[in-house]
Design a protein around this motif. Sequence first.
Motif, PDB file in Angstrom:
ATOM      1  N   SER A  47      12.241   0.257  28.280  1.00  0.00           N
ATOM      2  CA  SER A  47      13.422   1.952  28.349  1.00  0.00           C
ATOM      3  C   SER A  47      13.249   2.083  27.126  1.00  0.00           C
ATOM      4  O   SER A  47      12.544   1.478  26.305  1.00  0.00           O
ATOM      5  CB  SER A  47      14.141   0.921  28.905  1.00  0.00           C
ATOM      6  OG  SER A  47      14.255   0.623  29.922  1.00  0.00           O
ATOM      7  N   GLY A  48      14.520   3.264  26.805  1.00  0.00           N
ATOM      8  CA  GLY A  48      14.674   4.446  25.530  1.00  0.00           C
ATOM      9  C   GLY A  48      15.668   3.100  24.798  1.00  0.00           C
ATOM     10  O   GLY A  48      16.116   2.020  25.009  1.00  0.00           O
ATOM     11  N   GLY A  49      16.872   4.239  23.999  1.00  0.00           N
ATOM     12  CA  GLY A  49      17.747   3.606  23.478  1.00  0.00           C
ATOM     13  C   GLY A  49      17.116   2.401  23.136  1.00  0.00           C
ATOM     14  O   GLY A  49      15.981   2.411  21.824  1.00  0.00           O
ATOM     15  N   SER A  50      17.985   1.437  22.472  1.00  0.00           N
ATOM     16  CA  SER A  50      17.732   0.738  21.319  1.00  0.00           C
ATOM     17  C   SER A  50      17.139  -0.644  21.719  1.00  0.00           C
ATOM     18  O   SER A  50      16.575  -1.267  20.554  1.00  0.00           O
ATOM     19  CB  SER A  50      19.029  -0.434  20.702  1.00  0.00           C
ATOM     20  OG  SER A  50      19.464  -0.656  21.705  1.00  0.00           O
ATOM     21  N   ASP A  75      11.784   4.664  32.640  1.00  0.00           N
ATOM     22  CA  ASP A  75      13.058   6.549  32.525  1.00  0.00           C
ATOM     23  C   ASP A  75      12.049   7.371  31.713  1.00  0.00           C
ATOM     24  O   ASP A  75      11.940   6.630  30.471  1.00  0.00           O
ATOM     25  CB  ASP A  75      14.568   6.619  32.879  1.00  0.00           C
ATOM     26  CG  ASP A  75      15.275   5.896  32.180  1.00  0.00           C
ATOM     27  OD1 ASP A  75      14.517   5.149  30.864  1.00  0.00           O
ATOM     28  OD2 ASP A  75      15.978   6.604  31.476  1.00  0.00           O
ATOM     29  N   ARG A  77      12.572  10.833  29.207  1.00  0.00           N
ATOM     30  CA  ARG A  77      13.276  12.156  29.271  1.00  0.00           C
ATOM     31  C   ARG A  77      12.427  13.871  29.235  1.00  0.00           C
ATOM     32  O   ARG A  77      11.382  13.198  29.039  1.00  0.00           O
ATOM     33  CB  ARG A  77      14.339  13.074  27.929  1.00  0.00           C
ATOM     34  CG  ARG A  77      15.424  11.300  27.672  1.00  0.00           C
ATOM     35  CD  ARG A  77      15.176  10.252  27.536  1.00  0.00           C
ATOM     36  NE  ARG A  77      16.265   9.272  27.329  1.00  0.00           N
ATOM     37  CZ  ARG A  77      17.232   9.306  26.061  1.00  0.00           C
ATOM     38  NH1 ARG A  77      16.170   9.868  24.873  1.00  0.00           N
ATOM     39  NH2 ARG A  77      17.758   8.569  26.106  1.00  0.00           N
ATOM     40  N   ASN A  87      11.658   8.769  25.546  1.00  0.00           N
ATOM     41  CA  ASN A  87      11.252   7.339  25.508  1.00  0.00           C
ATOM     42  C   ASN A  87      10.359   6.633  25.028  1.00  0.00           C
ATOM     43  O   ASN A  87       9.952   5.998  24.500  1.00  0.00           O
ATOM     44  CB  ASN A  87      11.943   6.046  26.699  1.00  0.00           C
ATOM     45  CG  ASN A  87      13.224   6.584  27.141  1.00  0.00           C
ATOM     46  OD1 ASN A  87      14.281   7.072  26.357  1.00  0.00           O
ATOM     47  ND2 ASN A  87      13.649   6.857  28.089  1.00  0.00           N
ATOM     48  N   GLY A 149      17.922  -1.339  29.413  1.00  0.00           N
ATOM     49  CA  GLY A 149      18.861  -1.527  28.363  1.00  0.00           C
ATOM     50  C   GLY A 149      19.717  -1.120  29.375  1.00  0.00           C
ATOM     51  O   GLY A 149      19.987  -1.024  30.959  1.00  0.00           O
ATOM     52  N   MET A 150      21.071  -0.714  28.644  1.00  0.00           N
ATOM     53  CA  MET A 150      22.902  -1.709  29.165  1.00  0.00           C
ATOM     54  C   MET A 150      23.617   0.118  28.555  1.00  0.00           C
ATOM     55  O   MET A 150      24.005   0.012  27.077  1.00  0.00           O
ATOM     56  CB  MET A 150      23.594  -1.872  29.272  1.00  0.00           C
ATOM     57  CG  MET A 150      25.046  -1.720  30.186  1.00  0.00           C
ATOM     58  SD  MET A 150      26.083  -3.309  29.835  1.00  0.00           S
ATOM     59  CE  MET A 150      26.647  -3.456  28.865  1.00  0.00           C
ATOM     60  N   GLY A 151      23.309   1.513  29.083  1.00  0.00           N
ATOM     61  CA  GLY A 151      24.368   2.381  28.576  1.00  0.00           C
ATOM     62  C   GLY A 151      25.922   2.045  28.889  1.00  0.00           C
ATOM     63  O   GLY A 151      25.951   0.775  29.082  1.00  0.00           O
ATOM     64  N   GLU A 155      24.978   1.983  32.805  1.00  0.00           N
ATOM     65  CA  GLU A 155      23.873   2.538  33.367  1.00  0.00           C
ATOM     66  C   GLU A 155      22.608   1.440  33.126  1.00  0.00           C
ATOM     67  O   GLU A 155      22.759   1.164  31.989  1.00  0.00           O
ATOM     68  CB  GLU A 155      23.560   4.243  33.436  1.00  0.00           C
ATOM     69  CG  GLU A 155      22.948   4.726  32.143  1.00  0.00           C
ATOM     70  CD  GLU A 155      24.363   4.656  31.119  1.00  0.00           C
ATOM     71  OE1 GLU A 155      25.851   4.749  31.082  1.00  0.00           O
ATOM     72  OE2 GLU A 155      25.060   5.884  30.148  1.00  0.00           O
ATOM     73  N   THR A 156      21.565   1.871  33.879  1.00  0.00           N
ATOM     74  CA  THR A 156      20.406   1.109  33.280  1.00  0.00           C
ATOM     75  C   THR A 156      19.681   2.194  33.654  1.00  0.00           C
ATOM     76  O   THR A 156      19.396   2.801  34.092  1.00  0.00           O
ATOM     77  CB  THR A 156      20.233  -0.131  34.024  1.00  0.00           C
ATOM     78  OG1 THR A 156      18.474  -0.464  33.445  1.00  0.00           O
ATOM     79  CG2 THR A 156      19.794  -0.096  35.226  1.00  0.00           C
ATOM     80  N   CYS A 157      18.395   2.247  32.507  1.00  0.00           N
ATOM     81  CA  CYS A 157      17.055   3.570  33.420  1.00  0.00           C
ATOM     82  C   CYS A 157      17.964   5.115  33.247  1.00  0.00           C
ATOM     83  O   CYS A 157      18.943   4.977  32.706  1.00  0.00           O
ATOM     84  CB  CYS A 157      16.801   3.710  34.283  1.00  0.00           C
ATOM     85  SG  CYS A 157      15.445   2.026  34.436  1.00  0.00           S
ATOM     86  N   ARG A 186      15.589  14.776  33.253  1.00  0.00           N
ATOM     87  CA  ARG A 186      14.820  12.895  33.033  1.00  0.00           C
ATOM     88  C   ARG A 186      14.650  12.314  34.967  1.00  0.00           C
ATOM     89  O   ARG A 186      14.560  13.369  35.332  1.00  0.00           O
ATOM     90  CB  ARG A 186      16.171  12.413  32.765  1.00  0.00           C
ATOM     91  CG  ARG A 186      16.858  12.467  31.811  1.00  0.00           C
ATOM     92  CD  ARG A 186      18.760  10.887  31.641  1.00  0.00           C
ATOM     93  NE  ARG A 186      19.020  11.325  30.857  1.00  0.00           N
ATOM     94  CZ  ARG A 186      19.522  10.376  30.055  1.00  0.00           C
ATOM     95  NH1 ARG A 186      18.956   8.975  29.777  1.00  0.00           N
ATOM     96  NH2 ARG A 186      19.676  10.059  29.376  1.00  0.00           N
ATOM     97  N   LYS A 209      29.295  -2.959  23.338  1.00  0.00           N
ATOM     98  CA  LYS A 209      28.814  -3.168  24.521  1.00  0.00           C
ATOM     99  C   LYS A 209      29.123  -4.802  24.961  1.00  0.00           C
ATOM    100  O   LYS A 209      29.301  -4.971  26.251  1.00  0.00           O
ATOM    101  CB  LYS A 209      27.414  -3.553  24.651  1.00  0.00           C
ATOM    102  CG  LYS A 209      26.326  -2.267  24.342  1.00  0.00           C
ATOM    103  CD  LYS A 209      26.264  -0.996  24.977  1.00  0.00           C
ATOM    104  CE  LYS A 209      25.188  -0.580  25.012  1.00  0.00           C
ATOM    105  NZ  LYS A 209      24.247  -0.333  24.776  1.00  0.00           N
TER     106      LYS A 209
HETATM  107  O1  LIG Z   1      16.544   6.674  28.439  1.00  0.00           O
HETATM  108  C1  LIG Z   1      17.896   6.486  28.637  1.00  0.00           C
HETATM  109  O2  LIG Z   1      18.762   6.946  27.732  1.00  0.00           O
HETATM  110  C2  LIG Z   1      17.078   4.818  28.379  1.00  0.00           C
HETATM  111  O3  LIG Z   1      16.479   4.441  29.422  1.00  0.00           O
HETATM  112  C3  LIG Z   1      18.943   4.200  28.715  1.00  0.00           C
HETATM  113  O4  LIG Z   1      18.737   3.727  29.975  1.00  0.00           O
HETATM  114  C4  LIG Z   1      18.914   2.853  27.722  1.00  0.00           C
HETATM  115  O5  LIG Z   1      18.350   1.801  27.655  1.00  0.00           O
HETATM  116  C5  LIG Z   1      20.507   2.780  28.101  1.00  0.00           C
HETATM  117  O6  LIG Z   1      21.157   3.497  27.962  1.00  0.00           O
HETATM  118  C6  LIG Z   1      20.987   1.831  26.974  1.00  0.00           C
HETATM  119  O7  LIG Z   1      20.524   2.280  25.592  1.00  0.00           O
HETATM  120  P1  LIG Z   1      21.358   1.380  24.755  1.00  0.00           P
HETATM  121  O8  LIG Z   1      19.983   0.258  24.001  1.00  0.00           O
HETATM  122  O9  LIG Z   1      20.466   2.670  23.020  1.00  0.00           O
HETATM  123  O10 LIG Z   1      22.961   1.104  24.153  1.00  0.00           O
END
Ligand SMILES: O=C(O)[C@H](O)[C@@H](O)[C@H](O)[C@H](O)COP(=O)(O)O
Length: 285
Positions: A47-50, A75, A77, A87, A149-151, A155-157, A186, A209
Amino acid sequence: MPPPPPAPPVFYSFPDNQKLVDSLANFVIKAQRDAVEKRGKFTIALSGGSLAANLRGLAGQENVQWDKWEVFFCDERAVPLDSEDSNYHSNYVSFLQHVPIPPKQIHTINPAYLDDLEELADDYEKQLVGHFAASNAARYPTFDLMLLGMGKEGETCSLFAGHEVLSERDAWVTSLDDAPNGPKRRITMTIPVLTHCYRAVFVVSGSEKAELLHTVLDEPETGLPCSRVRPAAPGLVFWFADADAARLTKYPPTTFRWIDNQKEAEEAVAAAKERAARRAAQDAE
Ligand SMILES: O=C(O)[C@H](O)[C@@H](O)[C@H](O)[C@H](O)COP(=O)(O)O
């Protein structure tokens, strides 16, 4: 016979980010060994994010069969691959550039389709079909490991709460042009893909979080996208959280160790629940 219910989520909580990073690296390597032993290769979705930064513990690890890795993105962008918003790019910077996975085994979106989201999603789905159809007779691909990740809204993905992408049941990959945060355009793997993997792992850090993690783990009936990731048997779902993120949840943490199957997951969660109940009773005395 009806299929067995999904295993309960296994929750690991770590005192600090470095412990989480080291344990995650250890877990990913074990998942790789298990997959290579059973299926001869390791299919992983990032995934993206952290998440990317939390994968830094994998760089420099020995005894990893990098040539067996097939890397996909949960996922993505709709941006060029060298964009800071990509990502692929964030995972490349933190992790992929430091390890010898053969480049042709890192499966990115095709930038030729950036202007047409449907084409972009279709093309990525075709890449998945090309890869999984030969080895996987099931209706959906079966990833060995999906790292999630957990947005901020659960959300996830790119599966956002209340968005129609959540109800997609046919496609493996779908698209959206109205993501409520970050880049709007996306593509994303869908819920059925997430619920057909062998192992889904959420990685969550930071006190911002904490409230959400409490909702997702303690009140799954709220139905946030993250709570919906309950892989069908024999799949398993794990949560890796640092102490800041774990601060508010009542879900009992399991001592970190490799869990191989549904029965072990059930036993570990039951034991963690008993431990938590005993502690609560002692505190009340
Ligand atoms: O493309 C994306 O935005 C990610 O795949 C998204 O699902 C990410 O995993 C979460 O938003 C958590 O992001 P953080 O870990 O940065 O809070």
